[in-house]
Design a protein around this motif. Sequence first.
Motif, PDB file in Angstrom:
ATOM      1  N   MET A   1      53.757  44.473  29.137  1.00 13.65           N
ATOM      2  CA  MET A   1      53.650  45.427  28.140  1.00 13.65           C
ATOM      3  C   MET A   1      54.692  46.996  28.731  1.00 13.65           C
ATOM      4  SD  MET A   1      49.684  46.979  26.957  1.00 13.65           S
ATOM      5  CE  MET A   1      49.050  45.798  28.031  1.00 13.65           C
ATOM      6  N   LEU A   2      55.132  47.567  27.530  1.00 17.37           N
ATOM      7  CA  LEU A   2      56.077  48.644  28.222  1.00 17.37           C
ATOM      8  C   LEU A   2      54.284  49.704  27.646  1.00 17.37           C
ATOM      9  CD1 LEU A   2      58.251  50.110  28.524  1.00 17.37           C
ATOM     10  CD2 LEU A   2      58.541  50.103  26.138  1.00 17.37           C
ATOM     11  N   VAL A   3      54.389  50.270  28.465  1.00 15.89           N
ATOM     12  CA  VAL A   3      53.666  51.554  28.468  1.00 15.89           C
ATOM     13  C   VAL A   3      54.430  53.033  28.280  1.00 15.89           C
ATOM     14  CG1 VAL A   3      51.249  52.517  29.349  1.00 15.89           C
ATOM     15  CG2 VAL A   3      51.840  50.774  29.670  1.00 15.89           C
ATOM     16  N   VAL A   4      54.161  53.994  27.385  1.00 10.79           N
ATOM     17  CA  VAL A   4      54.609  54.975  27.225  1.00 10.79           C
ATOM     18  C   VAL A   4      53.932  55.798  27.279  1.00 10.79           C
ATOM     19  CG1 VAL A   4      57.195  55.863  26.505  1.00 10.79           C
ATOM     20  CG2 VAL A   4      56.563  53.637  25.761  1.00 10.79           C
ATOM     21  N   VAL A   5      54.353  57.191  29.289  1.00  3.25           N
ATOM     22  CA  VAL A   5      53.985  58.348  28.665  1.00  3.25           C
ATOM     23  C   VAL A   5      54.874  59.532  28.740  1.00  3.25           C
ATOM     24  CG1 VAL A   5      51.911  57.075  30.367  1.00  3.25           C
ATOM     25  CG2 VAL A   5      54.178  58.496  31.690  1.00  3.25           C
ATOM     26  N   ALA A   6      54.180  60.923  28.717  1.00  6.14           N
ATOM     27  CA  ALA A   6      54.556  61.889  28.729  1.00  6.14           C
ATOM     28  C   ALA A   6      55.151  61.992  29.974  1.00  6.14           C
ATOM     29  CB  ALA A   6      54.309  63.015  27.597  1.00  6.14           C
ATOM     30  N   LEU A  15      49.463  53.294  36.149  1.00  4.24           N
ATOM     31  CA  LEU A  15      49.572  52.702  37.594  1.00  4.24           C
ATOM     32  C   LEU A  15      48.776  52.166  38.231  1.00  4.24           C
ATOM     33  CD1 LEU A  15      53.372  53.301  38.157  1.00  4.24           C
ATOM     34  CD2 LEU A  15      52.249  51.149  37.137  1.00  4.24           C
ATOM     35  N   ARG A  16      48.196  53.239  38.748  1.00  5.70           N
ATOM     36  CA  ARG A  16      46.836  52.959  39.735  1.00  5.70           C
ATOM     37  C   ARG A  16      45.753  51.863  39.265  1.00  5.70           C
ATOM     38  NH1 ARG A  16      47.042  58.882  40.200  1.00  5.70           N
ATOM     39  NH2 ARG A  16      45.612  59.290  38.984  1.00  5.70           N
ATOM     40  N   GLY A  17      45.446  51.997  37.672  1.00  3.05           N
ATOM     41  CA  GLY A  17      44.359  51.446  36.750  1.00  3.05           C
ATOM     42  C   GLY A  17      44.463  50.285  36.358  1.00  3.05           C
ATOM     43  N   ALA A  18      46.604  49.947  35.940  1.00  2.00           N
ATOM     44  CA  ALA A  18      46.626  48.485  36.119  1.00  2.00           C
ATOM     45  C   ALA A  18      47.765  47.370  37.037  1.00  2.00           C
ATOM     46  CB  ALA A  18      48.113  49.255  34.670  1.00  2.00           C
ATOM     47  N   GLY A  19      47.623  48.550  37.981  1.00  9.61           N
ATOM     48  CA  GLY A  19      49.131  48.487  38.444  1.00  9.61           C
ATOM     49  C   GLY A  19      50.812  47.821  38.085  1.00  9.61           C
ATOM     50  N   ALA A  20      51.734  48.229  38.879  1.00 10.25           N
ATOM     51  CA  ALA A  20      52.531  48.455  38.463  1.00 10.25           C
ATOM     52  C   ALA A  20      53.223  45.905  38.146  1.00 10.25           C
ATOM     53  CB  ALA A  20      53.688  47.969  39.887  1.00 10.25           C
ATOM     54  N   ASP A  21      52.050  45.613  38.096  1.00 16.85           N
ATOM     55  CA  ASP A  21      52.255  43.513  38.039  1.00 16.85           C
ATOM     56  C   ASP A  21      52.005  42.995  36.539  1.00 16.85           C
ATOM     57  OD1 ASP A  21      49.701  44.122  39.193  1.00 16.85           O
ATOM     58  OD2 ASP A  21      49.835  42.623  39.489  1.00 16.85           O
ATOM     59  N   PHE A 197      42.737  51.879  31.931  1.00 18.47           N
ATOM     60  CA  PHE A 197      43.839  51.348  32.606  1.00 18.47           C
ATOM     61  C   PHE A 197      43.574  49.916  33.166  1.00 18.47           C
ATOM     62  CE2 PHE A 197      46.877  52.833  29.604  1.00 18.47           C
ATOM     63  CZ  PHE A 197      47.744  52.331  29.485  1.00 18.47           C
ATOM     64  N   SER A 198      42.944  50.284  33.752  1.00 19.17           N
ATOM     65  CA  SER A 198      42.075  49.836  35.214  1.00 19.17           C
ATOM     66  C   SER A 198      40.960  48.362  34.551  1.00 19.17           C
ATOM     67  CB  SER A 198      41.247  49.822  36.115  1.00 19.17           C
ATOM     68  OG  SER A 198      39.579  50.346  35.445  1.00 19.17           O
TER      69      SER A 198
END
Length: 212
Positions: A1-6, A15-21, A197-198
């Motif tokens: 999925m696409l995640v948009v942050v500021a 990225l620490r929580g979900a991982g780049a994959d 996100f994890s």
Amino acid sequence: MLVVVAVATEAEAVLRGAGADRVRVVTAGVGPAAAAAATAFALAEQPHPLVLSAGIAGGFAPRAPIGAVVVADAILAADLGAQTPDGFQDVAELGFGTVARRPPPAAVALLAGATGAVVGPVLTVSTVTGSAERAAELAARHPGAAAEAMEGFGVAEAAARFGVPALELRTVSNAVGPRDRAAWRIGEALGALERAFSALPHHRLLEEALNG
């Protein structure tokens, strides 16, 4: 999925929580215009089945205290409109636009259940609230509002142009109201963002809920 942050610190927490994959993260910059532009560019460059606006936010106490996770059941442009002698009127009331995007309830429930989130409207503003009076005005105009941030509606509007569903997830760093930087807990909110996100549901489950 696409995640948009500021900002970059939010991207790092995601990225620490979900991982780049599991996610593609775009750092858009602050505000609805930057968020909309970055989301549109990312979707034009590479299709995604869903978009998630994420980051830290102000929470409306006591509904969303510091450290809470919030998932939006309505993504609202709270200050897009005009001041009139009768008070603020949004562009929908004025008859020439929309101020609300509403994610599918099943997807909201799935995301909130996985992350332990408070569910409620998240307000998108171009000017962050800095007084008790404005906080009270926003709460009165948007009953049940849980959080205030600056990008969600821009992300959702861009996603809608591409026919892509959008969600919003926020973690609370401060109370909406008088600006008291000493009371902000940005590190705590970023930690909550990482943990959320994890625990994120698999994107296929979210897609099914969004389309279901």
